[in-house]
Design an enzyme around this catalytic site. Structure first.
Site, mmCIF file in Angstrom:
data_model
loop_
_atom_site.group_PDB
_atom_site.id
_atom_site.type_symbol
_atom_site.label_atom_id
_atom_site.label_comp_id
_atom_site.label_asym_id
_atom_site.label_seq_id
_atom_site.Cartn_x
_atom_site.Cartn_y
_atom_site.Cartn_z
ATOM 1 N N LYS A 189 17.443 -49.092 3.242
ATOM 2 C CA LYS A 189 17.830 -49.118 4.663
ATOM 3 C C LYS A 189 16.773 -49.838 5.497
ATOM 4 C CE LYS A 189 16.919 -45.325 7.346
ATOM 5 N NZ LYS A 189 16.133 -45.735 8.508
ATOM 6 N N ARG A 220 17.065 -48.086 16.227
ATOM 7 C CA ARG A 220 15.953 -48.761 16.909
ATOM 8 C C ARG A 220 15.918 -50.251 16.577
ATOM 9 N NH1 ARG A 220 11.474 -46.281 18.730
ATOM 10 N NH2 ARG A 220 10.035 -47.591 17.582
ATOM 11 N N CYS A 249 15.872 -41.408 15.092
ATOM 12 C CA CYS A 249 15.769 -39.990 14.772
ATOM 13 C C CYS A 249 14.865 -39.276 15.767
ATOM 14 C CB CYS A 249 15.186 -39.831 13.369
ATOM 15 S SG CYS A 249 16.417 -39.936 12.097
ATOM 16 N N ASP A 256 8.490 -40.365 5.101
ATOM 17 C CA ASP A 256 9.903 -40.092 4.776
ATOM 18 C C ASP A 256 10.075 -39.274 3.489
ATOM 19 O OD1 ASP A 256 11.191 -41.807 6.909
ATOM 20 O OD2 ASP A 256 9.883 -43.245 5.926
HETATM 21 N N1 EPU Z 1 4.509 -46.509 17.431
HETATM 22 C C1 EPU Z 1 4.032 -46.620 18.707
HETATM 23 N N2 EPU Z 1 4.432 -47.707 19.455
HETATM 24 C C2 EPU Z 1 5.299 -48.635 18.962
HETATM 25 C C3 EPU Z 1 5.779 -48.512 17.636
HETATM 26 C C4 EPU Z 1 5.358 -47.417 16.895
HETATM 27 O O1 EPU Z 1 3.254 -45.787 19.181
HETATM 28 O O2 EPU Z 1 5.627 -49.590 19.694
HETATM 29 C C5 EPU Z 1 4.122 -45.322 16.628
HETATM 30 C C6 EPU Z 1 5.336 -44.435 16.336
HETATM 31 O O3 EPU Z 1 5.620 -43.588 17.404
HETATM 32 C C7 EPU Z 1 4.912 -43.715 15.089
HETATM 33 C C8 EPU Z 1 4.023 -44.754 14.378
HETATM 34 O O4 EPU Z 1 3.665 -45.724 15.353
HETATM 35 O O5 EPU Z 1 4.137 -42.592 15.418
HETATM 36 C C9 EPU Z 1 4.675 -45.443 13.205
HETATM 37 O O6 EPU Z 1 5.867 -46.071 13.622
HETATM 38 P P1 EPU Z 1 6.411 -47.377 12.895
HETATM 39 O O7 EPU Z 1 6.527 -48.450 13.916
HETATM 40 O O8 EPU Z 1 5.580 -47.636 11.691
HETATM 41 O O9 EPU Z 1 7.821 -46.898 12.446
HETATM 42 P P2 EPU Z 1 9.222 -47.596 12.665
HETATM 43 O O10 EPU Z 1 9.139 -49.050 12.396
HETATM 44 O O11 EPU Z 1 9.800 -47.146 13.955
HETATM 45 C C10 EPU Z 1 9.966 -47.393 10.175
HETATM 46 C C11 EPU Z 1 11.124 -46.749 9.476
HETATM 47 C C12 EPU Z 1 10.940 -45.250 9.462
HETATM 48 C C13 EPU Z 1 9.638 -44.929 8.741
HETATM 49 C C14 EPU Z 1 8.486 -45.636 9.441
HETATM 50 C C15 EPU Z 1 7.160 -45.437 8.742
HETATM 51 C C16 EPU Z 1 12.912 -48.264 9.926
HETATM 52 C C17 EPU Z 1 14.213 -48.532 10.601
HETATM 53 N N3 EPU Z 1 12.346 -47.098 10.163
HETATM 54 O O12 EPU Z 1 10.020 -46.900 11.518
HETATM 55 O O13 EPU Z 1 12.012 -44.708 8.731
HETATM 56 O O14 EPU Z 1 9.433 -43.545 8.748
HETATM 57 O O15 EPU Z 1 8.741 -47.050 9.517
HETATM 58 O O16 EPU Z 1 7.205 -45.940 7.447
HETATM 59 O O17 EPU Z 1 12.425 -49.086 9.168
HETATM 60 C C18 EPU Z 1 13.624 -43.149 8.154
HETATM 61 O O18 EPU Z 1 13.988 -43.976 7.315
HETATM 62 O O19 EPU Z 1 14.063 -41.975 8.242
HETATM 63 C C19 EPU Z 1 12.618 -43.551 9.123
HETATM 64 C C20 EPU Z 1 12.309 -42.832 10.198
#
Ligand code: EPU
Length: 480
Positions: free
Chosen positions: A64, A138, A162, A352
């Site tokens: 995903k 997102r 989520c 995850d």
């Molecule tokens: N963060 C910020 N500011 C931002 C972006 C992120 O403070 O602009 C913080 C977030 O709040 C969080 C941390 O940085 O505390 C990590 O966030 P990250 O950007 O790495 O996560 P993401 O890209 O939003 C993806 C996956 C998540 C997975 C995380 C970490 C997707 C669509 N989602 O999220 O997957 O947990 O990376 O590996 O790729 C899931 O699959 O259930 C899921 C939540």
């Protein structure tokens, strides 16, 4: 036996697509019914009679967290792309809808899971159409770079995802501004434009965010000049996105110490790519095998992307066999042992993975600690487990190892799990995607019957999970 397994009726064609499957207002976004309905799952509730070991073979398709970004990358090409092993999950449906409202033609290819993405007719989309298709994903934030290159403007509605913390987008906006985008906050979203085009830049992320790293990659590949990204996330899904962009014609160097350099190019072509397997889904089924005393062969799973998970799985007392076409995960007998886990960015233990594994830890003999350092609020799923008989305490302190960025703040981000406890059936409500799957595991491993509501949200990331449960011998009924 299960009486209804309606995700087996998932359609691969166009029938379920479009605005009728996606909520049109922010209030409606993210409801379980909408997620499940988008992929043919009409039930919202599942009654599980637990205590039966899950045994059998299931297959996992593309990740995903790669596939959705790969679909966005197709926007950058001048010719069509072919993405293979695309799972039929609602997050894919949302991205497909968003691409279509921007004029991308999306069709199925010859093999199941083939998606052809033709960006030749890319055009601006109406605000209302974007808003209606965004759902709770997102991903829209990642459309910005490619759309700014192609159209000079982009719009993103208020984002969902989520409920596992605030999940801000400040890194993304800072990155886009550095490339030269003008970011304008509007009442219902954010409008961006690039009056002078996008130019390569130097970026240093305050935290190795997966999404912000993808933002840099998807924007820098067509920006003028060189971009240097420090503090990058290096998850396998990001490496696979880099593979795709290189196939398209991009020039990207991954250096040591989380530094990525990108030389912008003037033109990118479409790609042909088989997506990396979903290691989060694989780990979830592995955890289900362990918690139910079961034996599950996860076809498509590979060792190298799961190395850290496999170490912990073994330390808890699980066993696995690596095969060319997948990994067999099983409970080899004997007692499960407690562990101390700290979630982290790659190559650490993924956030995850923690929720599904916590269910097995309720059965381990002794005290386990899970310190969640990626999201500040990822223990919402624990209340239901306590109701089912688990002994779990949540703490604000950083337990088990190094202090993290949530330590001096008011976030309940460490869990102490004392076992072994026997779970009993209960009525529980799924809070988020991974927490939801862990609730299924809890119900499957508990004594007696449990009713799990809001299961549609699980369709965001687990393809055909109802059919897979049936294949593995679970005993359940679905309710609308
Ligand atoms: N963060 C910020 N500011 C931002 C972006 C992120 O403070 O602009 C913080 C977030 O709040 C969080 C941390 O940085 O505390 C990590 O966030 P990250 O950007 O790495 O996560 P993401 O890209 O939003 C993806 C996956 C998540 C997975 C995380 C970490 C997707 C669509 N989602 O999220 O997957 O947990 O990376 O590996 O790729 C899931 O699959 O259930 C899921 C939540």
């Amino acid at each position: 036996m299960s009486t209804l397994t309606n995700d087996a009726q998932q359609t691969s064609g166009d029938q379920n697509r479009g605005s009728d499957q996606n909520p049109g207002s922010a209030q409606n976004r993210g409801s379980a019914q909408n997620h499940g309905a988008a992929v043919g799952l009409t039930a919202d509730k599942i009654t599980i009679r637990g205590g039966i070991p899950l045994v059998g073979r299931i297959e996992v398709k593309g990740a995903k967290n790669l596939v959705t970004k790969a679909m966005v990358a197709a926007l950058l090409g001048e010719t069509p792309s072919l993405l293979q092993d695309v799972p039929n999950i609602s997050d894919v449906r949302i991205v497909r809808g968003l691409l279509e409202v921007h004029g991308v033609k999306v069709t199925e290819g010859d093999e199941p899971g083939d998606l052809i993405l033709d960006p030749v007719g890319v055009e601006s989309a109406h605000f209302a159409a974007i808003d209606a298709h965004a759902g709770s994903s997102r991903i829209p934030i990642l459309f910005c770079g490619p759309l700014l290159h192609r159209l000079g403007e982009a719009f993103i509605p208020d984002l969902g995802g989520c409920r596992i913390g605030d999940r801000p987008i400040d890194f993304h906006l800072d990155v886009l501004r550095k490339f030269g985008a003008v970011v304008e906050k509007q009442p219902n979203g954010i409008r961006m434009s690039a009056p002078n085009g996008l130019k390569g830049t130097k970026v240093e992320l305050p935290y190795p965010s997966v999404g912000a790293t993808e933002q840099v990659l998807l924007t820098a590949v067509r920006a003028e000049g060189i971009t240097e990204l420090k503090g990058a996330a290096i998850e396998p899904e990001i490496m696979d996105l880099i593979n795709i962009l290189q196939k398209m014609g991009a020039i990207i160097t991954v250096d040591t110490d989380r530094v990525i350099r990108i030389e912008g190019v003037e033109r990118l072509e479409g790609y042909r790519h088989r997506a990396l397997f979903d290691r989060n889904e694989a780990a979830s089924w592995a955890a289900a095998a362990l918690a139910t005393d079961g034996d599950i062969f996860v076809g498509g799973a590979r060792q190298s992307e799961m190395l850290t998970f496999l170490n912990v799985f073994r330390k808890v007392g699980g066993a696995f066999e690596i095969h060319d076409d997948g990994i067999r995960f099983y409970h080899p007998g004997g007692v499960l042992k407690p562990v101390i886990i700290e979630t982290d960015v790659h190559p650490g233990f993924m956030t995850d993975w923690q929720q599904p594994l916590v269910i097995a830890l309720t059965k381990a003999h002794g005290t386990s600690i899970v310190h969640e350092t990626v999201y500040e609020q990822r223990f919402g799923f624990v209340d239901a487990l306590v109701e089912m008989g688990a002994t779990i305490q949540i703490h604000r302190e950083c337990l088990g190892g190094h202090p993290c960025r949530f330590g001096q703040r008011n976030f309940n981000h460490s869990a102490v799990i004392t076992g072994p406890t026997k779970l009993h059936g209960a009525d529980i409500v799924v809070p988020d995607l991974r927490g939801g799957f862990s609730h299924l595991i809890a119900a499957l491993s508990a004594d007696g019957a449990s009713t799990v509501s809001n299961v549609g949200i699980i369709s965001r990331g687990y393809e055909n999970f109802i059919t897979k449960l049936r294949l593995l011998g679970a005993d359940f009924d679905l309710e609308g």
